[in-house]
Design an enzyme around this catalytic site. Structure first.
Site, short mmCIF file in Angstrom:
data_model
loop_
_atom_site.label_atom_id
_atom_site.label_comp_id
_atom_site.label_asym_id
_atom_site.label_seq_id
_atom_site.Cartn_x
_atom_site.Cartn_y
_atom_site.Cartn_z
N GLY A 1 -16.57 -45.01 15.82
CA GLY A 1 -17.43 -45.96 15.11
C GLY A 1 -16.94 -46.38 13.74
O GLY A 1 -17.75 -46.78 12.89
N SER A 2 -15.62 -46.34 13.49
CA SER A 2 -15.17 -46.72 12.15
C SER A 2 -15.35 -48.23 11.90
O SER A 2 -15.67 -48.64 10.78
CB SER A 2 -13.71 -46.30 11.92
OG SER A 2 -12.83 -47.13 12.61
N ASN A 3 -15.17 -49.04 12.93
CA ASN A 3 -15.42 -50.48 12.74
C ASN A 3 -16.89 -50.74 12.47
O ASN A 3 -17.25 -51.55 11.62
CB ASN A 3 -14.96 -51.27 13.97
CG ASN A 3 -13.49 -51.62 13.92
OD1 ASN A 3 -13.08 -52.46 13.12
ND2 ASN A 3 -12.68 -50.95 14.73
N MET B 1 -16.18 -49.02 25.09
CA MET B 1 -15.13 -49.00 26.11
C MET B 1 -15.69 -49.25 27.51
O MET B 1 -15.48 -48.48 28.45
CB MET B 1 -14.37 -47.67 26.04
CG MET B 1 -13.77 -47.40 24.67
SD MET B 1 -12.81 -48.77 23.99
CE MET B 1 -11.20 -48.32 24.59
N ARG B 2 -16.43 -50.34 27.63
CA ARG B 2 -16.91 -50.77 28.95
C ARG B 2 -16.72 -52.27 29.08
O ARG B 2 -16.85 -53.00 28.09
CB ARG B 2 -18.42 -50.50 29.10
CG ARG B 2 -18.82 -49.07 29.28
CD ARG B 2 -20.33 -49.00 29.48
NE ARG B 2 -20.77 -49.65 30.70
CZ ARG B 2 -20.79 -49.08 31.90
NH1 ARG B 2 -20.42 -47.83 32.04
NH2 ARG B 2 -21.19 -49.75 32.97
N ILE B 3 -16.46 -52.69 30.30
CA ILE B 3 -16.40 -54.13 30.55
C ILE B 3 -17.83 -54.60 30.79
O ILE B 3 -18.61 -53.93 31.47
CB ILE B 3 -15.50 -54.39 31.78
CG1 ILE B 3 -14.08 -53.97 31.39
CG2 ILE B 3 -15.57 -55.85 32.24
CD1 ILE B 3 -13.04 -54.26 32.41
N ASN C 1 -15.88 -59.17 20.02
CA ASN C 1 -15.15 -57.93 20.31
C ASN C 1 -13.95 -57.84 19.38
O ASN C 1 -13.40 -58.86 18.97
CB ASN C 1 -14.68 -57.92 21.77
CG ASN C 1 -13.95 -56.64 22.13
OD1 ASN C 1 -14.40 -55.54 21.80
ND2 ASN C 1 -12.81 -56.76 22.81
N HIS D 1 -10.11 -56.27 19.33
CA HIS D 1 -9.10 -55.74 20.25
C HIS D 1 -7.84 -55.37 19.45
O HIS D 1 -7.39 -56.18 18.64
CB HIS D 1 -8.76 -56.78 21.32
CG HIS D 1 -7.79 -56.24 22.31
ND1 HIS D 1 -8.15 -55.34 23.29
CD2 HIS D 1 -6.45 -56.42 22.44
CE1 HIS D 1 -7.09 -55.00 23.99
NE2 HIS D 1 -6.04 -55.65 23.49
N GLU E 1 -8.07 -54.12 11.34
CA GLU E 1 -9.35 -54.35 12.05
C GLU E 1 -10.49 -54.33 11.04
O GLU E 1 -11.41 -55.15 11.09
CB GLU E 1 -9.59 -53.26 13.10
CG GLU E 1 -8.63 -53.31 14.27
CD GLU E 1 -8.94 -52.24 15.32
OE1 GLU E 1 -10.12 -51.90 15.51
OE2 GLU E 1 -8.00 -51.76 15.96
#
Ligand code: GAR
Length: 205
Positions: A12-14, A95-97, A112, A114, A179
């Protein structure tokens, strides 16, 4: 003001960085919720400390791209008034589509981050992909989420140089630093209504 939900799976750093930037830079958006798909996601405690509500929506083995799971996300998001009309959803290491139904529901409202310069190295382990390919530069991309994997309209990108002695970890660290610069910027642009999607591109005013 728009309501913001941030979806995470781990560190959760972002998320932390966006929440702090909202306060510090007075970004006109209200962080109402952080959702994790894993109960042990470290970012949950950070969100709580920063005064943001948290929810866990466990995947319980449901594969990505699954509406059965994503419809639960929609229920939780609606409970916190994160709607297609007044919401923004930031995926930050989630980390899910997402399923096509979820993406259509929140069309143009999901961002998102990336860890590569898209369209290079989509999917998982992008830093490893970059190292193994031998590129001299990599970086990160903030983009809208569409029905493909990491294919949506690009908002911002930042570049890092790859050196001969770099490892997957050292590349990830350099990229993460970037990021943390571009994701809050993109949230600010969105919150201020400055991003227009035209075809598969964005125009930023
Ligand atoms: C970040 O590097 C993000 O770009 C990446 O996961 C990390 C999450 O870190 N996301 C993806 O690889 C998505 N395909 P964080 O939890 O500390 O923000």
């Amino acid at each position: 003001m728009l309501n913001l939900a941030i979806l995470i799976s781990g560190r959760g750093s972002n998320m932390e960085n966006i929440l702090k930037a909202i306060k510090k830079n007075k970004i006109p958006i209200k962080p109402v919720l952080v959702i994790a798909n894993k109960p042990d996601a470290k970012g949950l405690d950070i969100a709580k400390k920063l005064g943001v509500k948290t929810e866990i929506v466990e995947s319980n083995g449901l594969k990505g791209g699954n509406w059965e799971y994503d419809s639960k996300l929609v229920s939780v998001l609606e409970k916190y008034k994160v709607t297609p009309q007044n919401g923004l959803i930031c995926l930050a290491g989630f980390m899910r589509i997402m399923s096509p139904e979820f993406i259509r529901h929140y069309k143009g409202k999901i961002l998102n981050i990336h860890p590569a310069i898209l369209p290079s190295f989509p999917g998982l382990h992008s830093q490893r992909q970059a190292l193994e390919y031998g590129v001299k530069y990599s970086g990160c991309t903030v983009h809208f989420v569409d029905e493909g994997v990491d294919t949506g309209p690009i908002i911002l990108q930042a570049v890092v140089k790859i050196k001969d002695d770099d490892t997957e970890e050292s590349i990830a660290k350099k990229i993460l630093k970037q990021e943390h610069k571009i994701y809050p910027k993109a949230v600010k642009l969105f919150a201020k209504g400055k991003i227009k999607i035209v075809g598969r591109k964005t125009i930023i005013s």
